[in-house]
Write an enzyme that holds these catalytic residues in place. Structure first.
Site, short mmCIF file in Angstrom:
data_model
loop_
_atom_site.label_atom_id
_atom_site.label_comp_id
_atom_site.label_asym_id
_atom_site.label_seq_id
_atom_site.Cartn_x
_atom_site.Cartn_y
_atom_site.Cartn_z
N GLU A 35 -13.26 -0.60 16.76
CA GLU A 35 -12.98 -0.25 15.37
C GLU A 35 -14.30 -0.26 14.61
O GLU A 35 -15.07 -1.21 14.72
CB GLU A 35 -12.00 -1.27 14.79
CG GLU A 35 -11.84 -1.28 13.28
CD GLU A 35 -11.39 0.07 12.71
OE1 GLU A 35 -10.43 0.65 13.22
OE2 GLU A 35 -12.06 0.54 11.75
N THR A 45 -3.64 3.43 7.27
CA THR A 45 -2.59 2.42 7.36
C THR A 45 -2.49 1.52 6.13
O THR A 45 -1.44 1.03 5.79
CB THR A 45 -2.83 1.54 8.61
OG1 THR A 45 -2.86 2.39 9.75
CG2 THR A 45 -1.75 0.49 8.80
N HIS A 53 10.79 5.41 6.97
CA HIS A 53 11.72 6.46 6.58
C HIS A 53 12.90 6.53 7.55
O HIS A 53 12.77 6.21 8.73
CB HIS A 53 11.01 7.81 6.58
CG HIS A 53 9.87 7.88 5.62
ND1 HIS A 53 10.05 7.90 4.26
CD2 HIS A 53 8.52 7.90 5.82
CE1 HIS A 53 8.86 7.96 3.67
NE2 HIS A 53 7.92 7.95 4.59
N ARG A 309 -4.41 11.13 4.48
CA ARG A 309 -3.68 11.36 5.73
C ARG A 309 -4.20 12.64 6.37
O ARG A 309 -4.55 13.60 5.68
CB ARG A 309 -2.18 11.39 5.51
CG ARG A 309 -1.72 12.20 4.33
CD ARG A 309 -0.99 11.30 3.34
NE ARG A 309 -0.19 12.09 2.42
CZ ARG A 309 -0.08 11.81 1.13
NH1 ARG A 309 -0.73 10.80 0.61
NH2 ARG A 309 0.68 12.54 0.34
N ILE A 333 -1.55 12.29 12.51
CA ILE A 333 -0.47 11.32 12.25
C ILE A 333 -0.40 11.07 10.74
O ILE A 333 -0.93 10.10 10.21
CB ILE A 333 -0.69 10.00 13.03
CG1 ILE A 333 -0.94 10.27 14.51
CG2 ILE A 333 0.52 9.08 12.85
CD1 ILE A 333 0.18 10.97 15.26
N SER A 339 6.36 5.04 10.12
CA SER A 339 7.73 4.91 10.63
C SER A 339 7.79 5.18 12.12
O SER A 339 8.58 4.59 12.85
CB SER A 339 8.65 5.91 9.93
OG SER A 339 8.41 5.93 8.55
N CYS A 394 -5.46 -18.41 -6.11
CA CYS A 394 -5.09 -17.15 -6.77
C CYS A 394 -3.90 -17.46 -7.65
O CYS A 394 -2.80 -17.67 -7.16
CB CYS A 394 -4.72 -16.10 -5.73
SG CYS A 394 -3.82 -14.70 -6.41
N CYS A 431 -4.47 -10.03 -12.28
CA CYS A 431 -5.87 -10.13 -12.73
C CYS A 431 -6.80 -9.52 -11.71
O CYS A 431 -8.01 -9.44 -11.94
CB CYS A 431 -6.26 -11.56 -13.09
SG CYS A 431 -7.02 -12.52 -11.78
N CYS A 436 -10.32 -15.23 -9.12
CA CYS A 436 -10.41 -15.89 -7.81
C CYS A 436 -11.33 -15.23 -6.80
O CYS A 436 -11.56 -15.79 -5.74
CB CYS A 436 -9.02 -16.10 -7.21
SG CYS A 436 -8.24 -14.59 -6.61
#
Lengths: 475, 408
Positions: A35, A45, A53, A309, A333, A339, A394, A431, A436
């Protein structure tokens, strides 16, 4: 150079790549994902509607139709196994074109979608009191779910890791060489040898295909912009509401999210591989949603975002490469990609010649600590054990120091601020981290034992702060 | 469960003043503060300009906070709970989470002094990419003044609120290049003195009726597209220019932290409405400070907090008696007024309000229902950035009232 050998390598840690990773690791294979970013789920993603769906609007007899319906049926079991929230709220499609609704009903039937019903004008308005009067006809599909797409993908990836898989982050492929019995992938530091490659690089599919010298597709990018509304608006709709679909896609929808926000969008503009939001796009959403549902208060927006996409023609591309033996091409994709992801994985594994058998490795991930789901007694017991669970970092989402530390000390250790946000929602509230962000950066720095000025938001050059003298330390 | 006469949520300049007055008035009082220390945002405001009105002496933010903390430490009847979060408000009781666990505090009266949060990139629909390098002014201020770090080197500030102006100077002194302060309105929203002392003195350009059209950059901010807007805030595309920078700081307004409060909100202040005792529509629940409306000076925050503290403690003792209630409505150029309702009776009311546009040589006038002036105050000149104050004697109140500006 470091050399590692794998049964298969998946390129891209989006929901498709991670689904394959998860299925193969559970089937006992020694696999890796490579990656280019620092975390899973950082591309398409992370920026979509977060919907599973039902599958009624896909063109019958396409991969999209088949894999959506199959994937939809697989989600409840996977989410139960991972401890990921999946809410079956159902989905409405509304409009004023009776024939278009009938068409959708027919398509649903052809695709094998169960639990659909057409709604009369009065039934529709009774169920959805804030629908505009112009919406006179529609349908309801009960098998539609909402999910947190990045959290789902993270958990799926973690399960893959505890079942023996490896993820190489920040891995920028320099070359892929074909040898007699497979491929050598290199980033100049680490070589990975594998007979099988899944190109699940999403928007970057062609970049990888060029390195492989495999099939290039005519990939078109479409950008979708969204508004995220404050928790205060969470009751404005109780289910996903779509307009009748058009050629450009499913249209501007309104949906609750599993985390109690409201999502409004997306637009669908052909564009480069970019995730910019635009004034025109946001104005377009505002106009469209107003025609469909009353009382959606966009003044309560806490965040706008855009996702990209990739589209290749009308259908998904999931096929073995004709040019490169052992390479599975996965391209285009777009929706309904999330889905379909579990079914895409099964199909791609089938095409690779590997065998899906999830009985081989069955380690399960520990659930995330989530105080918001606990009773007062449970919270007090936890705080007595460790005071970090009593210190809220947070304040908007009520996330404690203990929960953030736990999220870091997991099978995949997040090292970015957005990685923390995706796991435990710190900084995702109204916020937007104003109170934070610095605290989260400090916790990442401490837990991972890295300098504070090397902590990044999302990408490797996205440093959050510099030292007093204006320096940041790149890891 | 613990019992108190008065619970104060928030340990900033409003909450500290309220708690002090309440305990001095003989009430068992608690301050609930989410930070590990009292003082709130004052702790990161290391510039001067605080205290002239309240203490008759000029302090920095931390010094001003310390003055209060010292008084609080000497006060009996006053409990301080730091690192403690209020998760729910139920009448005058609150649920808290701290390192001691989850608990409930029961009060006879409650003072809301939770302050504000800053508006964000999402709130203003900032367009373009969403890289690292976009901060709210307060976030950047905390980074520089508390953590001793820098947000970036080449900076554009969007919005001319006071924190943004102060950060323009602070970052310049710290070696960063502040390339511009951009304000979408035709006038600045900060105080005049801050424009002079923070921008003019450092040759930082102030661009009015200008806004960021698009954020550029992938991992980190790399620049912006910006340009002019017209009087209705519409972008003028022909004026679009590009500016290289690595940091965007947003000083685009504050929003009261009303999330825990189940009360109708005022459209302008975006906070609760109060009567002349600073009491909300919920009996025994009082509000003050920047939580109630955004003030210009911290001294005014503390003065309002002190008043809320006195009233809350009187309420807790059962001694707060009120006359007949009437409305007080802002008119014309007056954007809002606090209080929203007033009572007849004895004593004097402090009325605070803001104007939408600059005014000169005018009278602030309070009229009764029949249009009779019941009081007026001359004003030579006033700007939207400055909070306005007038006093009104309760014995003059006999009907619903309107506050307006009459040009002379």
């Amino acid at each position: 150079m470091n050399r590692i050998s794998k049964d298969a390598v998946i390129i891209g840690a989006g929901v498709v790549g991670v689904s394959i990773f998860n299925d193969l690791t559970r089937s006992g294979y020694d696999v890796a994902i490579i990656e280019k970013e620092l975390d899973v789920s950082t591309g398409t993603t992370k920026a979509n509607s977060g919907l599973i769906h039902a599958g009624f609007d896909c063109k019958p007899n396409t991969l999209k139709a088949k894999l959506n319906v199959e994937g939809n049926a697989m989600y409840p079991e996977i989410c139960a196994r991972l401890g990921v929230e999946l809410k079956r709220l159902g989905a409405y499609v509304v409009g004023n074109d009776e024939e278009a609704v009938n068409n959708l009903m027919e398509k649903g039937k052809a695709n094998g979608v169960k639990g659909m019903k057409k709604l009369s004008n009065s039934a529709l308005h009774k169920l959805l009191p804030n629908l505009t009067p112009e919406m006179t006809t529609g349908l309801f599909a009960e098998n539609a779910y909402i999910i947190d797409p990045y959290f789902y993908t993270i958990c799926l990836a973690e399960e893959g890791v505890i079942n023996g898989g490896e993820i190489y982050f920040d891995y920028h492929i320099k070359s892929i060489k074909q040898t007699a019995n497979g491929y050598v992938i290199s980033n100049g530091k680490e070589e990975i040898i594998t007979p099988i490659i899944f190109n699940a690089a999403g928007a970057g599919y062609n970049d990888v295909a060029k390195l492989l010298k495999s099939e290039l597709y005519n990939v078109v990018h479409r950008r979708g912009e969204y508004y995220v509304l404050d928790h205060s608006e969470k009751d404005v709709v109780k289910s996903t509401i779509f307009p009748l679909p058009t050629k450009a896609g499913k249209g501007v929808l309104v949906t609750p999210t599993v985390n109690g926000n409201i999502l409004v969008g997306p637009t669908s503009y052909e564009s480069d591989d970019t995730t910019v939001t635009t004034a025109e796009g946001l104005a377009d959403i505002a106009t469209k949603v107003k025609k469909m549902v009353d009382n959606v208060n966009l003044g309560k927006t806490i965040r706008v975002f855009a996702g990209v996409r990739s589209i290749v023609g009308e259908d998904f591309v999931i096929e073995p490469s004709q040019k490169c033996k052992g390479v599975i091409n996965i391209a285009g994709i777009c929706s309904p990609g999330l889905s379909s992801a579990p079914a895409i994985s099964q199909m791609a594994i089938g095409l690779s010649g590997l065998k899906y058998d999830p009985t081989i490795r069955c380690n399960k991930i520990a659930p995330y600590t989530n105080l918001s789901k606990m009773s007062v007694a449970e919270k007090n017991a936890l705080i007595r054990r460790d005071k970090d669970y009593g210190l809220i970092v947070c304040k908007c989402e009520g996330i404690t120091l203990g929960e953030i530390k736990d999220a870091i000390n997991r099978p995949i250790r997040p090292r970015t601020m957005d990685g923390i946000k995706r796991r435990v929602r710190a900084g995702m509230g109204r916020c937007q981290g104003g109170f934070c962000n610095d605290k989260v950066a400090m916790i990442i720095s401490q837990e991972n034992n890295i300098p504070l000025n090397s902590v990044v938001k999302e990408k490797s050059n996205g440093y959050y702060m510099l030292s007093r003298s204006g320096v940041n330390e790149k890891l | 469960m613990k019992n108190y006469d008065v619970i104060v949520i928030g340990g900033g300049p409003a909450g500290m003043a309220a708690a002090l007055k309440s305990s001095e008035n003989g009430c068992k009082t608690v301050i609930v503060e989410r930070n590990p220390f009292l003082g709130g945002i004052l702790k990161q405001c290391i510039h001067n300009g605080f205290g002239l009105h309240y203490f008759g002496e000029e302090f920095t933010g931390p010094e001003y906070a310390k003055k209060f903390v010292e008084m609080i430490e000497k006060t009996k009847n006053l409990t301080i709970m730091t690192n403690t979060f209020v998760t729910n408000i139920d009448g005058t009781n609150v649920d808290i989470t701290s390192q001691n666990g989850v608990d409930r505090l029961c009060g006879k009266a409650l003072v809301l002094a939770m302050g504000c949060r800053e508006r964000t990139a999402g709130n203003i629909l900032l367009n373009g990419t969403r890289p690292a390098g976009i901060y709210t002014a307060g976030e950047a201020q905390r980074m520089v003044n508390i953590l001793g770090k820098m947000p970036g080197k080449e900076i554009v500030i969007l919005g001319s609120g006071d924190i943004g102006l102060i950060m323009a100077r602070r970052l310049t002194l710290q070696g960063a290049k502040v390339k511009a302060v951009m304000e979408i309105n035709p006038t600045t929203s900060g105080l005049r003195r801050n424009i002079v002392q923070c921008l003019d003195d450092y040759n930082i350009p102030l661009m009015l009726q200008t806004s960021i059209f698009e954020v550029l950059g992938d991992g980190r901010v790399e620049g912006i597209k910006y340009g002019k807007v017209d009087d209705r805030y519409n972008r003028i595309p022909s004026t679009t220019k590009t500016l290289k920078c690595d940091t965007i700081i947003l000083s685009v307004g504050l929003v009261p932290e009303t999330d825990l409060v189940d009360l109708p909100l005022n459209r302008v202040t975006k906070s609760v409405m109060v009567n002349d005792y600073l009491e909300t529509a919920n009996d025994g629940v009082f509000a003050c400070g920047n939580f109630l409306h955004v003030h210009d000076l911290v001294d005014n925050v503390s003065l309002e907090g002190a008043a809320a503290g006195i009233n809350a403690s009187e309420y807790a003792k059962g001694k707060l008696s009120k006359g007949k209630v009437y409305s007080l409505t802002p008119d014309g150029v007056i954007s809002y007024v606090i209080p929203n309702t007033v009572h007849s009776g004895e004593g004097e009311i402090e009325i605070r309000f803001r104007i939408r546009a600059r005014i000169e040589k005018s009278n602030y006038v309070i009229e009764d229902e029949s249009g009779n002036q019941i009081m007026k105050k001359y004003v030579m000149a006033a700007m939207p950035g400055e909070m306005q104050t007038i006093k009104l004697k309760r014995d003059l109140i006999k009907s619903n009232l309107t506050l307006k500006v009459v040009k002379l």
